[in-house]
Scaffold this motif. Structure first.
Motif, PDB file in Angstrom:
ATOM      1  N   HIS A  77       0.765  -1.241   0.012  1.00 18.21           N
ATOM      2  CA  HIS A  77      -0.071   0.188   0.041  1.00 18.21           C
ATOM      3  C   HIS A  77       0.975   1.228   0.070  1.00 18.21           C
TER       4      HIS A  77
ATOM      5  N   LEU B 190      -4.707  -1.172   7.628  1.00 19.76           N
ATOM      6  CA  LEU B 190      -4.261  -2.016   6.642  1.00 19.76           C
ATOM      7  C   LEU B 190      -3.938  -3.254   7.781  1.00 19.76           C
TER       8      LEU B 190
ATOM      9  N   LYS C  35      -0.169   4.615  -2.146  1.00 18.24           N
ATOM     10  CA  LYS C  35      -1.135   5.363  -1.877  1.00 18.24           C
ATOM     11  C   LYS C  35      -0.764   6.583  -1.112  1.00 18.24           C
TER      12      LYS C  35
END
Length: 328
Positions: free
Chosen positions: A135, A270, A138
């Motif tokens: 991730h 997450l 992002k």
């Protein structure tokens, strides 16, 4: 089943054995200790059938396929090379060696003998670290990596009273950078590669090791800031700063909670489910690599271990700690 031996009879070895048995793919076959009494007690306690006090004999034994090394840092390279020269696969505790020269010799031995050599850096193999990596995009353009691992050593009080525990003895290639800083540096090189420059400082203790220190790694359009200490404690999380968001990691040495905090105030969690004994992931990964016939881990690769060690070599060169292993 992969037949494993362990070097070391401390708490970390017991934790690894518990993790290894949870994988269902590893059988603990042997233990090495310098004394018969220690080896016998440990083997009896944990149900390990073979015990050795002669490392050469264990290296040549047909009863084992691989070895987990959890001896003092200064012994890692010598023991690993001996084992690999006898065809044994090696999972070696962090830091994998005293310096990059030792590590290069270990990598050469692994390649010449066609065996698996992997640094037991558990954090980079955990599901929550995989979430970090997956991730990262992002965050937008990344500008800073901040990692902190400051944990007051249980042995520091004894050191202050005049004792010389291994944790503060340069003969064993110990100190804050080697024991704790490596947990901050290894993820840095896995995520961002080799820094252009490193600037380091440390507080040196009378024994010659660093009690605490800090490091800045420059990457051109971003930098990394690292804090490590064995003589103070900190509750600071680690972070990765991007232009669009910040990723917060609760514990860089064993990520348990990970979230992204965006500039608009929204938060994306997450965090992934993980087993309680987080050493499970290094044991499982090592076993899977062996089953697949692989001789190197993609994440805890020889290249990444060498990069991390070279950063620590340069940090020690600037900050002052020198080990007997550096003079060989």
């Amino acid at each position: 089943m992969i037949r494993f031996a362990v070097i070391g009879t401390n708490w970390i070895t017991e934790k690894f054995i518990d993790a290894a048995r949870q994988t269902g793919e590893i059988e603990l076959a042997a233990v090495y200790s310098r004394t018969e009494e220690q080896a016998g007690q440990f083997a009896e306690k944990l149900g390990i059938p073979h015990r050795f006090t002669d490392l050469e004999a264990m290296a040549g034994s047909g009863a084992i396929d691989a070895v987990y090394i959890a001896s003092p840092n200064s012994l890692h390279a010598q023991q690993a090379v001996l084992l690999m020269n006898h065809g044994k696969h090696v999972l070696c505790e962090k830091p994998i060696a005293s310096n990059s020269a030792e590590l290069k010799a270990m990598i050469e031995a692994a390649q010449q003998n066609g065996v698996l050599l992997m640094e037991a850096m558990k954090s980079t193999l955990m599901p929550n670290f995989e979430a970090v990596r997956d991730h990262l995009h992002k965050l937008g353009r990344i500008r800073r990596y901040v990692a902190s691992f400051c944990q007051y050593s249980s042995r520091y009080d004894a050191y202050k009273q005049g004792a010389m525990p291994n944790a503060f003895n340069p003969a064993f290639s110990n100190g804050s950078l080697m024991d704790l800083g490596v947990y901050c540096i290894y993820p840095m090189v896995v995520l961002f590669g080799k820094p252009q420059r490193v600037k380091a400082s440390a507080v040196l203790l009378g024994s010659g090791v660093d009690g605490e220190g800090s490091l800045i790694a420059e990457y051109g359009d971003m930098d990394a800031v690292i804090y490590h200490s064995k003589i103070t404690h900190s509750a600071l999380p680690s972070e990765i700063h991007g232009e669009d968001a910040t990723m917060v990691i609760d514990k860089i040495s064993a990520p348990g909670n990970v979230e992204i905090r965006f500039r608009d105030g929204s938060v994306e969690t997450l965090t992934q489910p993980q087993v309680e004994n987080t050493m499970y992931y290094e044991a499982k990964h090592f076993a899977e690599l062996l089953k697949q016939g692989k001789r190197e881990c993609a994440t805890n690769s020889h290249a990444n271990s060498l990069l991390a060690m070279e950063v620590m070599d340069e940090a020690r060169r600037q900050a002052g700690p020198v080990f007997p292993a550096d003079r060989k």
